[in-house]
Write a protein that holds these residues in place. Structure first.
Motif, PDB file in Angstrom:
ATOM      1  N   MET A  96       0.890  -1.471   0.177  1.00  0.00           N
ATOM      2  CA  MET A  96       0.022  -0.062  -0.038  1.00  0.00           C
ATOM      3  C   MET A  96       0.891   1.372  -0.071  1.00  0.00           C
ATOM      4  O   MET A  96       1.994   1.249   0.659  1.00  0.00           O
ATOM      5  CB  MET A  96      -0.839   0.148   1.252  1.00  0.00           C
ATOM      6  N   ASP A  97       0.452   2.259  -0.535  1.00  0.00           N
ATOM      7  CA  ASP A  97       1.190   3.525  -0.595  1.00  0.00           C
ATOM      8  C   ASP A  97       0.333   4.506   0.445  1.00  0.00           C
ATOM      9  O   ASP A  97      -0.876   4.579   0.289  1.00  0.00           O
ATOM     10  CB  ASP A  97       1.111   4.110  -2.034  1.00  0.00           C
ATOM     11  N   TYR A  98       0.804   5.538   1.108  1.00  0.00           N
ATOM     12  CA  TYR A  98       0.266   6.207   1.820  1.00  0.00           C
ATOM     13  C   TYR A  98       0.920   7.749   1.502  1.00  0.00           C
ATOM     14  O   TYR A  98       2.065   7.893   1.491  1.00  0.00           O
ATOM     15  CB  TYR A  98       0.568   5.961   3.353  1.00  0.00           C
ATOM     16  N   ARG A  99      -0.020   8.677   1.621  1.00  0.00           N
ATOM     17  CA  ARG A  99       0.630  10.113   1.671  1.00  0.00           C
ATOM     18  C   ARG A  99      -0.523  11.027   2.343  1.00  0.00           C
ATOM     19  O   ARG A  99      -1.612  10.543   2.481  1.00  0.00           O
ATOM     20  CB  ARG A  99       0.551  10.341   0.090  1.00  0.00           C
TER      21      ARG A  99
ATOM     22  N   LYS B 211      -5.224  -2.750  -2.519  1.00  0.00           N
ATOM     23  CA  LYS B 211      -6.036  -3.756  -2.689  1.00  0.00           C
ATOM     24  C   LYS B 211      -7.326  -3.341  -2.260  1.00  0.00           C
ATOM     25  O   LYS B 211      -7.543  -2.679  -1.239  1.00  0.00           O
ATOM     26  CB  LYS B 211      -5.693  -5.088  -2.448  1.00  0.00           C
ATOM     27  N   LEU B 212      -8.518  -3.708  -2.871  1.00  0.00           N
ATOM     28  CA  LEU B 212      -9.969  -3.323  -2.524  1.00  0.00           C
ATOM     29  C   LEU B 212     -10.008  -3.659  -0.960  1.00  0.00           C
ATOM     30  O   LEU B 212     -10.582  -3.026  -0.289  1.00  0.00           O
ATOM     31  CB  LEU B 212     -10.950  -3.802  -3.538  1.00  0.00           C
ATOM     32  N   CYS B 213      -9.695  -5.026  -0.591  1.00  0.00           N
ATOM     33  CA  CYS B 213      -9.959  -5.472   0.792  1.00  0.00           C
ATOM     34  C   CYS B 213      -9.081  -4.464   1.692  1.00  0.00           C
ATOM     35  O   CYS B 213      -9.595  -4.491   2.806  1.00  0.00           O
ATOM     36  CB  CYS B 213      -9.627  -6.920   0.791  1.00  0.00           C
ATOM     37  N   ASP B 214      -8.217  -4.291   1.387  1.00  0.00           N
ATOM     38  CA  ASP B 214      -7.141  -3.383   2.221  1.00  0.00           C
ATOM     39  C   ASP B 214      -7.790  -1.832   2.375  1.00  0.00           C
ATOM     40  O   ASP B 214      -7.857  -1.425   3.399  1.00  0.00           O
ATOM     41  CB  ASP B 214      -5.875  -3.117   1.633  1.00  0.00           C
ATOM     42  N   MET B 215      -8.385  -1.261   1.360  1.00  0.00           N
ATOM     43  CA  MET B 215      -8.615   0.006   1.412  1.00  0.00           C
ATOM     44  C   MET B 215     -10.416  -0.076   2.252  1.00  0.00           C
ATOM     45  O   MET B 215     -10.490   0.986   2.931  1.00  0.00           O
ATOM     46  CB  MET B 215      -9.280   0.596   0.052  1.00  0.00           C
TER      47      MET B 215
ATOM     48  N   ASN C 154      -8.282   4.808 -12.816  1.00  0.00           N
ATOM     49  CA  ASN C 154      -8.149   3.609 -13.691  1.00  0.00           C
ATOM     50  C   ASN C 154      -6.709   3.131 -13.326  1.00  0.00           C
ATOM     51  O   ASN C 154      -5.824   3.906 -13.283  1.00  0.00           O
ATOM     52  CB  ASN C 154      -7.896   4.196 -15.078  1.00  0.00           C
ATOM     53  N   CYS C 155      -6.885   1.974 -12.958  1.00  0.00           N
ATOM     54  CA  CYS C 155      -5.605   1.360 -12.646  1.00  0.00           C
ATOM     55  C   CYS C 155      -5.444  -0.216 -13.140  1.00  0.00           C
ATOM     56  O   CYS C 155      -6.146  -1.013 -12.757  1.00  0.00           O
ATOM     57  CB  CYS C 155      -5.325   1.221 -11.318  1.00  0.00           C
ATOM     58  N   PRO C 156      -4.491  -0.612 -13.961  1.00  0.00           N
ATOM     59  CA  PRO C 156      -4.384  -1.900 -14.342  1.00  0.00           C
ATOM     60  C   PRO C 156      -4.143  -2.966 -13.816  1.00  0.00           C
ATOM     61  O   PRO C 156      -4.357  -4.010 -13.591  1.00  0.00           O
ATOM     62  CB  PRO C 156      -3.347  -1.928 -15.549  1.00  0.00           C
ATOM     63  N   GLN C 157      -3.600  -2.667 -12.309  1.00  0.00           N
ATOM     64  CA  GLN C 157      -3.489  -3.614 -11.222  1.00  0.00           C
ATOM     65  C   GLN C 157      -4.663  -3.555 -10.293  1.00  0.00           C
ATOM     66  O   GLN C 157      -4.603  -4.368  -9.302  1.00  0.00           O
ATOM     67  CB  GLN C 157      -2.174  -3.192 -10.452  1.00  0.00           C
ATOM     68  N   ASN C 158      -5.753  -3.271 -10.772  1.00  0.00           N
ATOM     69  CA  ASN C 158      -7.044  -3.256  -9.817  1.00  0.00           C
ATOM     70  C   ASN C 158      -6.840  -2.613  -8.316  1.00  0.00           C
ATOM     71  O   ASN C 158      -7.197  -3.435  -7.665  1.00  0.00           O
ATOM     72  CB  ASN C 158      -7.572  -4.629  -9.691  1.00  0.00           C
ATOM     73  N   LEU C 159      -5.870  -1.859  -8.315  1.00  0.00           N
ATOM     74  CA  LEU C 159      -5.786  -1.118  -6.980  1.00  0.00           C
ATOM     75  C   LEU C 159      -6.777   0.044  -6.913  1.00  0.00           C
ATOM     76  O   LEU C 159      -7.275   0.556  -8.059  1.00  0.00           O
ATOM     77  CB  LEU C 159      -4.356  -0.267  -7.061  1.00  0.00           C
ATOM     78  N   VAL C 160      -7.028   0.566  -5.813  1.00  0.00           N
ATOM     79  CA  VAL C 160      -8.133   1.366  -5.583  1.00  0.00           C
ATOM     80  C   VAL C 160      -7.430   2.507  -4.744  1.00  0.00           C
ATOM     81  O   VAL C 160      -6.687   2.330  -3.699  1.00  0.00           O
ATOM     82  CB  VAL C 160      -9.480   0.984  -4.901  1.00  0.00           C
ATOM     83  N   MET C 161      -8.104   3.735  -4.558  1.00  0.00           N
ATOM     84  CA  MET C 161      -7.594   4.719  -3.478  1.00  0.00           C
ATOM     85  C   MET C 161      -8.634   5.258  -2.557  1.00  0.00           C
ATOM     86  O   MET C 161      -9.889   5.536  -3.265  1.00  0.00           O
ATOM     87  CB  MET C 161      -6.947   5.680  -4.337  1.00  0.00           C
ATOM     88  N   ILE C 162      -8.380   5.523  -1.463  1.00  0.00           N
ATOM     89  CA  ILE C 162      -9.475   6.057  -0.734  1.00  0.00           C
ATOM     90  C   ILE C 162      -8.801   7.381  -0.032  1.00  0.00           C
ATOM     91  O   ILE C 162      -7.447   7.684  -0.175  1.00  0.00           O
ATOM     92  CB  ILE C 162      -9.711   5.467   0.524  1.00  0.00           C
TER      93      ILE C 162
ATOM     94  N   GLU D 240      -2.567  -1.263  12.177  1.00  0.00           N
ATOM     95  CA  GLU D 240      -3.474  -2.331  12.200  1.00  0.00           C
ATOM     96  C   GLU D 240      -3.189  -3.155  11.172  1.00  0.00           C
ATOM     97  O   GLU D 240      -3.267  -4.429  11.368  1.00  0.00           O
ATOM     98  CB  GLU D 240      -4.927  -1.688  12.270  1.00  0.00           C
ATOM     99  N   ILE D 241      -2.637  -2.675   9.884  1.00  0.00           N
ATOM    100  CA  ILE D 241      -2.458  -3.545   8.903  1.00  0.00           C
ATOM    101  C   ILE D 241      -1.293  -4.197   9.187  1.00  0.00           C
ATOM    102  O   ILE D 241      -1.002  -5.751   8.852  1.00  0.00           O
ATOM    103  CB  ILE D 241      -2.441  -2.695   7.563  1.00  0.00           C
TER     104      ILE D 241
END
Length: 106
Positions: free
Chosen positions: A1-4, A41-45, A66-74, A93-94
Motif C-alpha cells: 500500500m502507498d500512503y501520503r 487492494k480493495l480489501c485493504d482499502m 483507472n489502474c491496471p493492477q486493480n488498485l483503488v484509492m481512498i 493495524e495492517i
C-alpha cells in the motif's frame, strides 16, 4: 500500500479530488485542512476506511481512477491531527494483522 498526507491542500489538488469523488457524497473537498491518500487492494482499502473512521473524526471516500493492477484509492479528509491519527492507526493495524496471520498455523 502507498500512503501520503497532504497538509493545507492547494486549490488544484482539491479540484482534482473533487472531480474524482462521487457527487452523491456531497463533500466540499476545499473545506478540509488535510487529506490522507491511500492506494492498495480493495480489501485493504475497505479495512483502512473502517479503521480511519473509528480512529478519529474523519470522512473517508473512494477516489475513482483507472489502474491496471486493480488498485483503488481512498481519501481521508479532516483536520491535520485527525488525518494523521487515522493514517497511523491504519498502518499499525495492517502491520499487526500481517504478523497475526503469518503466525497462524495453516
Amino acid at each position: 500500500m502507498d500512503y501520503r498526507i497532504i497538509k493545507a491542500p492547494t486549490a488544484g489538488v482539491s479540484s482534482i479530488l473533487q472531480r474524482r469523488i462521487d457527487a452523491t457524497a456531497k463533500l466540499d473537498v476545499k473545506s478540509f485542512e488535510a487529506i490522507g491518500l491511500m492506494q492498495g487492494k480493495l480489501c485493504d482499502m475497505v479495512f483502512a476506511a473502517d479503521i480511519a473512521e473509528k480512529a478519529s473524526g474523519v470522512t473517508v471516500v473512494d477516489v475513482r481512477g483507472n489502474c491496471p493492477q486493480n488498485l483503488v484509492m481512498i481519501a481521508v479528509f479532516g483536520d491535520t491531527s485527525s488525518v494523521e491519527t487515522a493514517m497511523i492507526k491504519i498502518s499499525e493495524e495492517i502491520e499487526r494483522q500481517k504478523v497475526l496471520f503469518r503466525a497462524t498455523p495453516k
